[in-house]
Motif scaffolding. Structure first.
Motif, PDB file in Angstrom:
ATOM      1  N   GLY A 135       0.808  -1.216   0.000  1.00 28.45           N
ATOM      2  CA  GLY A 135       0.000   0.000   0.000  1.00 28.45           C
ATOM      3  C   GLY A 135       0.835   1.258   0.000  1.00 28.45           C
ATOM      4  O   GLY A 135       0.452   2.277  -0.598  1.00 28.45           O
ATOM      5  N   THR A 136       1.994   1.224   0.658  1.00 31.84           N
ATOM      6  CA  THR A 136       2.880   2.388   0.653  1.00 31.84           C
ATOM      7  C   THR A 136       3.386   2.683  -0.748  1.00 31.84           C
ATOM      8  O   THR A 136       3.447   3.837  -1.170  1.00 31.84           O
ATOM      9  CB  THR A 136       4.068   2.162   1.608  1.00 31.84           C
ATOM     10  OG1 THR A 136       3.579   1.955   2.927  1.00 31.84           O
ATOM     11  CG2 THR A 136       5.016   3.360   1.590  1.00 31.84           C
ATOM     12  N   GLY A 137       3.750   1.624  -1.477  1.00 33.46           N
ATOM     13  CA  GLY A 137       4.189   1.817  -2.858  1.00 33.46           C
ATOM     14  C   GLY A 137       3.091   2.396  -3.730  1.00 33.46           C
ATOM     15  O   GLY A 137       3.334   3.304  -4.537  1.00 33.46           O
TER      16      GLY A 137
ATOM     17  N   ARG B 239      13.524 -16.877   5.113  1.00 36.98           N
ATOM     18  CA  ARG B 239      13.844 -15.989   6.226  1.00 36.98           C
ATOM     19  C   ARG B 239      14.819 -14.891   5.791  1.00 36.98           C
ATOM     20  O   ARG B 239      14.682 -13.733   6.198  1.00 36.98           O
ATOM     21  CB  ARG B 239      14.442 -16.793   7.385  1.00 36.98           C
ATOM     22  CG  ARG B 239      13.428 -17.674   8.124  1.00 36.98           C
ATOM     23  CD  ARG B 239      14.146 -18.471   9.209  1.00 36.98           C
ATOM     24  NE  ARG B 239      13.248 -19.376   9.898  1.00 36.98           N
ATOM     25  CZ  ARG B 239      12.516 -19.044  10.960  1.00 36.98           C
ATOM     26  NH1 ARG B 239      12.580 -17.804  11.438  1.00 36.98           N
ATOM     27  NH2 ARG B 239      11.721 -19.915  11.535  1.00 36.98           N
ATOM     28  N   ILE B 240      15.795 -15.254   4.978  1.00 41.15           N
ATOM     29  CA  ILE B 240      16.731 -14.250   4.461  1.00 41.15           C
ATOM     30  C   ILE B 240      15.981 -13.208   3.644  1.00 41.15           C
ATOM     31  O   ILE B 240      16.208 -11.995   3.765  1.00 41.15           O
ATOM     32  CB  ILE B 240      17.836 -14.912   3.619  1.00 41.15           C
ATOM     33  CG1 ILE B 240      18.733 -15.785   4.494  1.00 41.15           C
ATOM     34  CG2 ILE B 240      18.661 -13.845   2.898  1.00 41.15           C
ATOM     35  CD1 ILE B 240      19.483 -15.020   5.552  1.00 41.15           C
ATOM     36  N   GLY B 241      15.067 -13.675   2.791  1.00 41.60           N
ATOM     37  CA  GLY B 241      14.273 -12.757   1.982  1.00 41.60           C
ATOM     38  C   GLY B 241      13.432 -11.828   2.847  1.00 41.60           C
ATOM     39  O   GLY B 241      13.325 -10.629   2.573  1.00 41.60           O
ATOM     40  N   LEU B 242      12.827 -12.384   3.903  1.00 44.03           N
ATOM     41  CA  LEU B 242      12.021 -11.556   4.807  1.00 44.03           C
ATOM     42  C   LEU B 242      12.876 -10.530   5.541  1.00 44.03           C
ATOM     43  O   LEU B 242      12.462  -9.388   5.750  1.00 44.03           O
ATOM     44  CB  LEU B 242      11.294 -12.446   5.814  1.00 44.03           C
ATOM     45  CG  LEU B 242      10.154 -13.308   5.271  1.00 44.03           C
ATOM     46  CD1 LEU B 242       9.653 -14.262   6.349  1.00 44.03           C
ATOM     47  CD2 LEU B 242       9.012 -12.436   4.758  1.00 44.03           C
ATOM     48  N   ALA B 243      14.085 -10.940   5.946  1.00 47.46           N
ATOM     49  CA  ALA B 243      14.984 -10.016   6.635  1.00 47.46           C
ATOM     50  C   ALA B 243      15.390  -8.862   5.713  1.00 47.46           C
ATOM     51  O   ALA B 243      15.401  -7.687   6.126  1.00 47.46           O
ATOM     52  CB  ALA B 243      16.215 -10.762   7.135  1.00 47.46           C
ATOM     53  N   VAL B 244      15.710  -9.186   4.455  1.00 45.33           N
ATOM     54  CA  VAL B 244      16.094  -8.149   3.496  1.00 45.33           C
ATOM     55  C   VAL B 244      14.908  -7.232   3.219  1.00 45.33           C
ATOM     56  O   VAL B 244      15.042  -6.000   3.201  1.00 45.33           O
ATOM     57  CB  VAL B 244      16.602  -8.791   2.189  1.00 45.33           C
ATOM     58  CG1 VAL B 244      16.771  -7.730   1.105  1.00 45.33           C
ATOM     59  CG2 VAL B 244      17.920  -9.505   2.430  1.00 45.33           C
ATOM     60  N   ALA B 245      13.732  -7.832   3.011  1.00 44.58           N
ATOM     61  CA  ALA B 245      12.533  -7.031   2.746  1.00 44.58           C
ATOM     62  C   ALA B 245      12.201  -6.141   3.939  1.00 44.58           C
ATOM     63  O   ALA B 245      11.833  -4.976   3.776  1.00 44.58           O
ATOM     64  CB  ALA B 245      11.355  -7.943   2.415  1.00 44.58           C
ATOM     65  N   GLY B 246      12.332  -6.687   5.152  1.00 43.59           N
ATOM     66  CA  GLY B 246      12.051  -5.895   6.342  1.00 43.59           C
ATOM     67  C   GLY B 246      12.994  -4.719   6.486  1.00 43.59           C
ATOM     68  O   GLY B 246      12.567  -3.596   6.781  1.00 43.59           O
ATOM     69  N   ALA B 247      14.295  -4.959   6.266  1.00 44.00           N
ATOM     70  CA  ALA B 247      15.276  -3.878   6.386  1.00 44.00           C
ATOM     71  C   ALA B 247      15.077  -2.825   5.302  1.00 44.00           C
ATOM     72  O   ALA B 247      15.136  -1.617   5.567  1.00 44.00           O
ATOM     73  CB  ALA B 247      16.685  -4.460   6.309  1.00 44.00           C
ATOM     74  N   ALA B 248      14.820  -3.271   4.069  1.00 49.06           N
ATOM     75  CA  ALA B 248      14.667  -2.334   2.955  1.00 49.06           C
ATOM     76  C   ALA B 248      13.419  -1.480   3.104  1.00 49.06           C
ATOM     77  O   ALA B 248      13.435  -0.275   2.831  1.00 49.06           O
ATOM     78  CB  ALA B 248      14.619  -3.097   1.634  1.00 49.06           C
ATOM     79  N   THR B 249      12.325  -2.087   3.545  1.00 53.02           N
ATOM     80  CA  THR B 249      11.093  -1.306   3.714  1.00 53.02           C
ATOM     81  C   THR B 249      11.171  -0.399   4.933  1.00 53.02           C
ATOM     82  O   THR B 249      10.518   0.645   4.980  1.00 53.02           O
ATOM     83  CB  THR B 249       9.873  -2.240   3.831  1.00 53.02           C
ATOM     84  OG1 THR B 249      10.094  -3.221   4.862  1.00 53.02           O
ATOM     85  CG2 THR B 249       9.625  -2.954   2.511  1.00 53.02           C
ATOM     86  N   LEU B 250      11.982  -0.768   5.908  1.00 58.16           N
ATOM     87  CA  LEU B 250      12.198   0.119   7.049  1.00 58.16           C
ATOM     88  C   LEU B 250      12.959   1.361   6.612  1.00 58.16           C
ATOM     89  O   LEU B 250      12.643   2.483   7.017  1.00 58.16           O
ATOM     90  CB  LEU B 250      12.973  -0.619   8.147  1.00 58.16           C
ATOM     91  CG  LEU B 250      13.180   0.138   9.465  1.00 58.16           C
ATOM     92  CD1 LEU B 250      11.846   0.409  10.142  1.00 58.16           C
ATOM     93  CD2 LEU B 250      14.089  -0.660  10.395  1.00 58.16           C
ATOM     94  N   VAL B 251      13.963   1.176   5.760  1.00 61.65           N
ATOM     95  CA  VAL B 251      14.759   2.297   5.247  1.00 61.65           C
ATOM     96  C   VAL B 251      13.897   3.243   4.406  1.00 61.65           C
ATOM     97  O   VAL B 251      14.066   4.468   4.444  1.00 61.65           O
ATOM     98  CB  VAL B 251      15.945   1.770   4.413  1.00 61.65           C
ATOM     99  CG1 VAL B 251      16.615   2.908   3.642  1.00 61.65           C
ATOM    100  CG2 VAL B 251      16.958   1.093   5.305  1.00 61.65           C
ATOM    101  N   THR B 252      12.944   2.675   3.657  1.00 64.24           N
ATOM    102  CA  THR B 252      12.108   3.489   2.771  1.00 64.24           C
ATOM    103  C   THR B 252      10.768   3.851   3.408  1.00 64.24           C
ATOM    104  O   THR B 252       9.849   4.304   2.722  1.00 64.24           O
ATOM    105  CB  THR B 252      11.867   2.757   1.445  1.00 64.24           C
ATOM    106  OG1 THR B 252      11.386   1.423   1.705  1.00 64.24           O
ATOM    107  CG2 THR B 252      13.150   2.666   0.638  1.00 64.24           C
ATOM    108  N   TRP B 253      10.639   3.657   4.724  1.00 65.25           N
ATOM    109  CA  TRP B 253       9.470   4.086   5.487  1.00 65.25           C
ATOM    110  C   TRP B 253       8.162   3.480   4.972  1.00 65.25           C
ATOM    111  O   TRP B 253       7.129   4.152   4.936  1.00 65.25           O
ATOM    112  CB  TRP B 253       9.358   5.609   5.496  1.00 65.25           C
ATOM    113  CG  TRP B 253      10.411   6.271   6.306  1.00 65.25           C
ATOM    114  CD1 TRP B 253      10.664   6.092   7.622  1.00 65.25           C
ATOM    115  CD2 TRP B 253      11.380   7.245   5.859  1.00 65.25           C
ATOM    116  NE1 TRP B 253      11.707   6.877   8.032  1.00 65.25           N
ATOM    117  CE2 TRP B 253      12.169   7.601   6.966  1.00 65.25           C
ATOM    118  CE3 TRP B 253      11.631   7.838   4.624  1.00 65.25           C
ATOM    119  CZ2 TRP B 253      13.203   8.527   6.878  1.00 65.25           C
ATOM    120  CZ3 TRP B 253      12.658   8.758   4.541  1.00 65.25           C
ATOM    121  CH2 TRP B 253      13.430   9.098   5.657  1.00 65.25           C
ATOM    122  N   ALA B 254       8.202   2.230   4.575  1.00 70.83           N
ATOM    123  CA  ALA B 254       6.992   1.581   4.067  1.00 70.83           C
ATOM    124  C   ALA B 254       6.244   0.878   5.198  1.00 70.83           C
ATOM    125  O   ALA B 254       6.831   0.480   6.203  1.00 70.83           O
ATOM    126  CB  ALA B 254       7.354   0.570   2.978  1.00 70.83           C
ATOM    127  N   GLY B 255       4.939   0.724   5.020  1.00 67.69           N
ATOM    128  CA  GLY B 255       4.155  -0.076   5.946  1.00 67.69           C
ATOM    129  C   GLY B 255       3.995   0.495   7.335  1.00 67.69           C
ATOM    130  O   GLY B 255       3.722  -0.250   8.283  1.00 67.69           O
TER     131      GLY B 255
END
Length: 338
Positions: free
Chosen positions: A240-242, A295-311
């Protein structure tokens, strides 16, 4: 696209997005006289204050600077009318006193310099928000004598409208400021005058879409662990943020046309879109397993979306939690390499 490719794409996009960090957004209160002036905590830190002027009103900001520091400030407005914010700079170190507008208070002992706003013909695209604003003042000078400086923001001809005040130049966020940015961006679009349904619509649509997908995907024999429901919610919030950023970019560019800044905004669209869509695709699979690669994919997605203020921070937090939660708390993994 598997987790490894997702990780590479997201990391590259996030690396490109990082330099776009800009002003810390803030929303002043009743700063309508010098005694109640908004005290800026750090005048060198980059701030963007979203304020409003009513007819005949003046808004005050108080800065403290040392000898040799840079004083940088400006004003802008999303209004497309004749509203032109202007500024009077006041300080005891100023040795001149210009004629100030009626109704403005100059504290005793302070000089005053008037900076009349100059309204540009076209708006400037702000890729971080994203939005289109008319910048009416931009001032930068070195302070020879330190002390207290007051900015008095006003509009000629007693006009009224939303006014933004930028102060400082060093781009940095405290942890609390960083975590509240997604919520502040919603307030920025409301400050611009957008209808609440336009601002909230993208998240409502994606959350509804996620619920529909879950309903269609469910079968009587499909058992879904509670964490999977959390991942579906996180994925739709991130997605939704995107969508929201895409909508806001479209609104801004509709008035000024394409610009190079849209490439920066595109990163803030692509990262949440890729991460959110990947999470939903994984969770809704028949053979979904929270294995090592996932789990690696979720960790990367979590970190990347945190950096871009998503969700709204909640989405990235759920993704990072899912990447770390013990498997026994969910269900046994049938394929540890997945």
């Amino acid at each position: 696209m598997d987790a490894a490719r997702i990780a590479i794409v997201v990391l590259v996009l996030t690396f490109v997005a990082t330099p776009a960090l800009a002003h810390v957004p803030a929303f002043p209160g009743d700063n309508t006289d010098p005694d109640r002036a908004l005290a800026v905590p750090d005048a060198t830190k980059s701030w963007s204050f979203y304020d409003r002027l009513e007819r005949g009103q003046v808004k005050y900001y108080r800065l403290t600077l040392r000898d040799g520091q840079r004083l940088r400030f400006g004003t802008f407005t999303p209004s497309s009318g004749e509203f032109t914010p202007s500024v009077v700079l006041m300080s005891e170190s100023l040795n001149r006193t210009d004629r100030v507008p009626s109704g403005m208070t100059v504290p005793e002992g302070m000089g005053a310099v008037v900076f009349e706003g100059d309204r540009p013909d076209t708006a400037t695209y702000e890729p971080f928000t994203p939005s289109a604003n008319y910048h009416t003042i931009s001032v930068e000078r070195t302070v020879e004598e330190g002390g207290v400086y007051l900015l008095a923001v006003y509009a000629p001809r007693n006009a009224s409208g939303p006014v933004g005040v930028t102060i400082g130049y060093e781009e940095e966020f405290s942890p609390a400021e960083y975590l509240t940015v997604p919520f502040d961006l919603v307030r920025v679009h409301l400050w611009e005058g957008q209808h609440p349904l336009v601002v909230a619509g993208p998240w409502l649509v994606t959350l509804l879409g996620g619920a529909v997908l879950l309903h269609v995907r469910r079968r009587d024999d499909w058992t879904v662990p509670m964490m999977c429901y959390g991942l579906i919610g996180a994925g739709t919030l991130v997605l939704g943020t995107g969508v929201s950023t895409l909508v806001q970019m479209g609104i801004a560019l509709s008035s000024i046309g394409p610009t190079a800044g849209m490439l920066v905004t595109a990163v803030f669209i692509a990262v949440p879109a890729v991460c959110g869509a990947w999470v939903l695709r994984c969770v809704l699979r028949d053979d979904f397993v929270l294995g090592f690669r996932t789990r690696i994919g979720l960790a990367v997605a979590g970190a990347a979306t945190l950096v871009t203020w998503a969700g709204f921070i909640v989405g990235p937090a759920v993704l990072l939690l899912a990447a770390l939660v013990p498997t026994r708390w969910i269900e046994p993994s049938r394929d540890p390499e997945r």
